[in-house]
Scaffold this active site. Structure first.
Site, PDB file in Angstrom:
ATOM      1  N   LYS A 182       0.837  -1.124  -0.213  1.00 35.86           N
ATOM      2  CA  LYS A 182       0.116  -0.012   0.017  1.00 35.86           C
ATOM      3  C   LYS A 182       0.957   1.347   0.048  1.00 35.86           C
ATOM      4  O   LYS A 182       1.416   1.465   1.253  1.00 35.86           O
ATOM      5  CB  LYS A 182      -0.936   0.124   1.142  1.00 35.86           C
ATOM      6  CG  LYS A 182      -2.013   1.033   1.029  1.00 35.86           C
ATOM      7  CD  LYS A 182      -2.356   1.953   2.349  1.00 35.86           C
ATOM      8  CE  LYS A 182      -1.451   2.759   2.864  1.00 35.86           C
ATOM      9  NZ  LYS A 182      -1.364   3.990   1.888  1.00 35.86           N
ATOM     10  N   GLU A 257      10.461   1.069  10.169  1.00 36.38           N
ATOM     11  CA  GLU A 257      11.341   2.193   9.787  1.00 36.38           C
ATOM     12  C   GLU A 257      10.722   3.238  10.208  1.00 36.38           C
ATOM     13  O   GLU A 257       9.784   3.679   9.169  1.00 36.38           O
ATOM     14  CB  GLU A 257      11.911   1.930   8.554  1.00 36.38           C
ATOM     15  CG  GLU A 257      12.423   0.692   8.220  1.00 36.38           C
ATOM     16  CD  GLU A 257      14.013   0.686   8.623  1.00 36.38           C
ATOM     17  OE1 GLU A 257      14.471  -0.719   8.432  1.00 36.38           O
ATOM     18  OE2 GLU A 257      14.230   1.438   9.011  1.00 36.38           O
ATOM     19  N   CYS A 291      14.016  10.769   6.356  1.00 35.36           N
ATOM     20  CA  CYS A 291      14.016  10.342   7.702  1.00 35.36           C
ATOM     21  C   CYS A 291      15.381  10.666   8.352  1.00 35.36           C
ATOM     22  O   CYS A 291      15.474  10.536   9.413  1.00 35.36           O
ATOM     23  CB  CYS A 291      13.561   8.883   7.834  1.00 35.36           C
ATOM     24  SG  CYS A 291      14.652   8.117   6.725  1.00 35.36           S
ATOM     25  N   GLU A 388      10.865  16.241  14.550  1.00 35.40           N
ATOM     26  CA  GLU A 388      11.472  16.021  13.212  1.00 35.40           C
ATOM     27  C   GLU A 388      10.801  17.059  12.423  1.00 35.40           C
ATOM     28  O   GLU A 388       9.578  17.328  12.247  1.00 35.40           O
ATOM     29  CB  GLU A 388      10.672  14.473  12.758  1.00 35.40           C
ATOM     30  CG  GLU A 388      11.363  13.958  11.460  1.00 35.40           C
ATOM     31  CD  GLU A 388      11.017  12.827  11.134  1.00 35.40           C
ATOM     32  OE1 GLU A 388       9.908  12.336  11.331  1.00 35.40           O
ATOM     33  OE2 GLU A 388      11.600  11.955  10.581  1.00 35.40           O
TER      34      GLU A 388
HETATM   35  N1  LIG Z   1      12.803   5.132   9.006  1.00 38.57           N
HETATM   36  C1  LIG Z   1      12.674   5.291   7.562  1.00 38.57           C
HETATM   37  O1  LIG Z   1      13.484   4.596   6.854  1.00 38.57           O
HETATM   38  C2  LIG Z   1      11.994   6.310   6.962  1.00 38.57           C
HETATM   39  C3  LIG Z   1      11.746   6.518   5.576  1.00 38.57           C
HETATM   40  C4  LIG Z   1      10.554   7.444   5.297  1.00 38.57           C
HETATM   41  C5  LIG Z   1       9.919   8.198   6.176  1.00 38.57           C
HETATM   42  N2  LIG Z   1       9.838   7.848   7.328  1.00 38.57           N
HETATM   43  C6  LIG Z   1       9.061   8.644   8.252  1.00 38.57           C
HETATM   44  O2  LIG Z   1       7.911   8.878   7.663  1.00 38.57           O
HETATM   45  C7  LIG Z   1       7.378  10.145   8.154  1.00 38.57           C
HETATM   46  C8  LIG Z   1       6.818  10.890   6.917  1.00 38.57           C
HETATM   47  O3  LIG Z   1       6.152   9.971   6.091  1.00 38.57           O
HETATM   48  P1  LIG Z   1       4.672   9.935   5.979  1.00 38.57           P
HETATM   49  O4  LIG Z   1       3.736  11.229   6.344  1.00 38.57           O
HETATM   50  O5  LIG Z   1       4.115   9.148   4.830  1.00 38.57           O
HETATM   51  O6  LIG Z   1       4.256   8.965   7.286  1.00 38.57           O
HETATM   52  P2  LIG Z   1       2.896   8.525   7.625  1.00 38.57           P
HETATM   53  O7  LIG Z   1       3.013   7.639   8.865  1.00 38.57           O
HETATM   54  O8  LIG Z   1       1.975   9.482   7.682  1.00 38.57           O
HETATM   55  O9  LIG Z   1       2.274   7.563   6.386  1.00 38.57           O
HETATM   56  C9  LIG Z   1       3.177   6.515   5.892  1.00 38.57           C
HETATM   57  C10 LIG Z   1       2.261   5.480   5.222  1.00 38.57           C
HETATM   58  O10 LIG Z   1       1.134   5.186   6.254  1.00 38.57           O
HETATM   59  C11 LIG Z   1       0.165   5.109   5.701  1.00 38.57           C
HETATM   60  N3  LIG Z   1      -0.829   5.313   6.951  1.00 38.57           N
HETATM   61  C12 LIG Z   1      -1.019   6.360   7.559  1.00 38.57           C
HETATM   62  N4  LIG Z   1      -2.262   6.003   8.376  1.00 38.57           N
HETATM   63  C13 LIG Z   1      -2.355   4.977   8.284  1.00 38.57           C
HETATM   64  C14 LIG Z   1      -3.461   3.997   9.116  1.00 38.57           C
HETATM   65  N5  LIG Z   1      -4.245   4.327   9.967  1.00 38.57           N
HETATM   66  N6  LIG Z   1      -3.338   2.954   8.577  1.00 38.57           N
HETATM   67  C15 LIG Z   1      -2.454   2.099   7.740  1.00 38.57           C
HETATM   68  N7  LIG Z   1      -1.634   3.118   7.114  1.00 38.57           N
HETATM   69  C16 LIG Z   1      -1.821   4.364   7.357  1.00 38.57           C
HETATM   70  C17 LIG Z   1       0.118   6.264   4.644  1.00 38.57           C
HETATM   71  O11 LIG Z   1      -1.008   5.938   3.690  1.00 38.57           O
HETATM   72  C18 LIG Z   1       1.349   5.990   4.137  1.00 38.57           C
HETATM   73  O12 LIG Z   1       1.290   4.869   3.180  1.00 38.57           O
HETATM   74  C19 LIG Z   1       8.511  10.872   8.932  1.00 38.57           C
HETATM   75  O13 LIG Z   1       8.336  10.585  10.259  1.00 38.57           O
HETATM   76  C20 LIG Z   1       9.538  10.111   8.304  1.00 38.57           C
HETATM   77  O14 LIG Z   1      10.571  10.217   9.218  1.00 38.57           O
HETATM   78  C21 LIG Z   1      10.840   6.956   7.991  1.00 38.57           C
HETATM   79  O1  LIG Z   2      13.362   9.129   4.343  1.00 40.16           O
HETATM   80  C1  LIG Z   2      13.961   7.922   4.846  1.00 40.16           C
HETATM   81  C2  LIG Z   2      14.737   7.223   3.471  1.00 40.16           C
HETATM   82  O2  LIG Z   2      15.063   5.905   3.857  1.00 40.16           O
HETATM   83  C3  LIG Z   2      16.006   7.952   3.162  1.00 40.16           C
HETATM   84  S1  LIG Z   2      17.067   7.109   2.386  1.00 40.16           S
HETATM   85  O3  LIG Z   2      16.814   7.358   0.974  1.00 40.16           O
HETATM   86  O4  LIG Z   2      17.051   5.482   2.714  1.00 40.16           O
HETATM   87  O5  LIG Z   2      18.359   7.472   2.980  1.00 40.16           O
END
Ligand SMILES: NC(=O)c1ccc[n+]([C@@H]2O[C@H](COP(=O)([O-])OP(=O)(O)OC[C@H]3O[C@@H](n4cnc5c(N)ncnc54)[C@H](O)[C@@H]3O)[C@@H](O)[C@H]2O)c1
Ligand SMILES: O=C[C@H](O)CS(=O)(=O)O
Length: 485
Positions: A182, A257, A291, A388
């Site tokens: 998804k 993650e 992230c 963040e």
């Molecule tokens: N650690 C990592 O590798 C990593 C990588 C990228 C982003 N992030 C984190 O993600 C955040 C930003 O991304 P975002 O805004 O898309 O995050 P988000 O958590 O809002 O959404 C991530 C995914 O979860 C889904 N989602 C949201 N609510 C849901 C629910 N109730 N049930 C099922 N799915 C749901 C969204 O549709 C999306 O596909 C930041 O905190 C960033 O640090 C972490």
């Molecule tokens: O935003 C989080 C991603 O994991 C960053 S990276 O492309 O893996 O560095």
């Protein structure tokens, strides 16, 4: 907005279930808009629990056959998928920039990075070795096999629309699992284009399924359905906690993650120019929507003023604009909410005594464009030092001693990435050991690669993606004790 692609068939508007491209008219379609100007670039189904259930059933039916293929066969299919991604790198990048806004050069880089996970796990598929253990019994032999966990689910974010998918799907398929993905509502087109290429690469029907639609409904089915044996999630810590709780009744395997708050420490003995270069690379990548971005810059007092001055000059030179325009380095933020969060954090900081050294305001382009920003004299009680940011803002905090820097760095509930610059080898070992994070960049601001374990500690999640560890997330061991010998 008409996307001009060499292979227009990569632009999909249907969900991909059981090897079929399907409409889902159960609800109005989701319009996909370009964050730069708001134009509609595509539309995808707003599917829900019924479609998700069908995808799970398809993945379950496909599992029996796919898990019994040889590792050699799975490796060949993954390798072909990798090759097709590179053949279509320009189109995939154009689709990504259109729906996520990042500069084309960054989008192209992400496609190469995303493909590298498929290349890596095509190789790892053939190395899921087991063990033969010296038996404590004369008449028994001990074998340990590694087996795929079964049907998996992946829920991914908008900021890296391709890489966050391939670093889940590639190890899953390499291990012999099947999967339902998804993608984020903002960036489904990249996911569907990847599925189209996977189909061409020979991934059989039901092995990979992509569902677009209502996150809560799809997530509810993926987390509650007992057929799904594992969930891999990348996104915010808040949603990660929620999904983990939803998986608890069926005890699914989890890879999470999550959010970050990376410290970027510059010691007096650092190469200041290298540190500025590393800060630019880490902080302003994807307009700070990463992230592993530097989220707090801790600068030792001896070089503080020189570092702030040099960083501010470099930040002011960054070119902001539509990601499709040549030489643009900073695209828009993903939406108004992201912009509002940046403004709120900056207002709080300045209201508590911080000083804007570069940028600090909405860009003249309007929309969700924001000036790349440096804010100095940040102190720990400011929200910007603890949350963040997910935007192009570098908060700078002074420190005096190494111990003080480590204490500030470790004060966060997050522990994903961290960075520091020092040319003192004893200090490098001390600080690298003391920092509470899953990943540490030393004299570099870019650390992400498929060959190394990516993941965090504390509230940044659990599990690792990439490296020789990534496939373990999709396998379990089976101990066989053969008696009567
Ligand atoms: N650690 C990592 O590798 C990593 C990588 C990228 C982003 N992030 C984190 O993600 C955040 C930003 O991304 P975002 O805004 O898309 O995050 P988000 O958590 O809002 O959404 C991530 C995914 O979860 C889904 N989602 C949201 N609510 C849901 C629910 N109730 N049930 C099922 N799915 C749901 C969204 O549709 C999306 O596909 C930041 O905190 C960033 O640090 C972490
Ligand atoms: O935003 C989080 C991603 O994991 C960053 S990276 O492309 O893996 O560095």
């Amino acid at each position: 907005m008409m996307l001009k692609l060499k292979a227009p068939s990569l632009l999909r508007s249907q969900i991909f279930v059981d090897g079929r491209w399907l409409d889902d008219k159960s609800a109005p379609a989701i319009e996909v808009r370009n964050p730069s100007g708001g134009e509609i670039v595509g539309a995808v189904p707003r599917a829900g629990r019924d479609a998700t259930r069908r995808a799970i059933e398809a993945a379950d039916a496909a599992y029996k056959g796919w898990s019994r293929t040889t590792a050699e066969h799975r490796a060949r299919v993954l390798r072909r998928w990798y090759e097709l991604m590179l053949e279509h790198q320009d189109d995939l990048a154009a689709i990504m920039t259109a729906e996520q806004g990042k500069p084309l050069a960054e989008a192209k880089g992400e496609i190469g990075y995303a493909a590298s996970y498929i290349e890596w796990f095509a190789e790892e598929a053939k190395r899921t070795y087991g063990d033969v253990v010296p038996s404590p019994w004369a008449d028994k032999q001990i074998l340990v096999k590694r087996e795929p966990v079964g049907v998996c689910a992946a829920i991914t974010p908008w900021n890296f629309p391709a890489a966050m998918i391939t670093r889940k799907v590639a190890p899953a398929l390499a291990a012999g699992c099947t999967i339902i993905v998804k993608p984020a509502e903002q960036t489904p087109l990249s996911a569907l284009a990847l599925a189209a290429l996977a189909e061409r690469a020979g991934v059989p029907p039901g092995v990979l399924n992509v569902i677009t639609g209502t996150a809560r409904e799809i997530g509810a089915e993926l987390t509650n359905n007992p057929t799904v044996r594992k969930l891999s999630f990348t996104g915010s810590t808040e949603i990660g906690r929620l999904l983990a709780s939803q998986c608890a009744p069926t005890l699914k395997r989890l890879s999470l993650e999550l959010g970050g708050n990376a410290p970027f420490i510059v010691f007096d003995d650092a190469d200041v120019d290298a540190a500025v270069e590393g800060a630019i690379a880490s902080k302003y990548r994807n307009s700070g929507q990463t992230c592993v971005c530097a989220n707090r810059l801790l600068v030792q007092e001896g070089i503080h003023d020189a570092f702030v001055a040099k960083l501010s000059i470099a930040v002011k030179a960054l070119k902001v604009g539509d990601g499709r325009d040549a030489d643009v380095q900073q695209g828009p933020l993903i939406d108004d909410a992201a912009l509002d969060k940046v403004l709120t954090l900056l207002d709080d900081a300045v209201g508590k005594g911080a000083r804007i050294a570069a940028g600090g305001a909405r860009h003249r382009l309007g929309g969700t464009f924001f000036e790349p920003t440096v804010v100095a004299e940040v102190t720990p009680e400011m929200r910007i030092a603890n949350e963040e940011i997910f935007g192009p803002v570098a908060p700078i905090m002074r420190f005096r001693s190494e111990d003080e820097a480590i204490a500030i760095a470790n004060s966060s509930e997050f522990g994903l990435a961290s960075y520091f610059y020092s040319r003192d080898i004893a200090r490098v070992w001390r600080v690298a050991d003391a920092i509470q994070a899953g990943m540490v960049g030393i004299n570099t601001g870019i650390i992400s690669t498929a060959v190394a374990p990516f993941g965090g500690v504390k509230q940044s999640g659990m599990g690792r993606e990439g490296s020789r560890l990534g496939i373990e997330e999709y396998m379990h061991t089976k101990y066989m004790c053969i008696g009567g010998l």
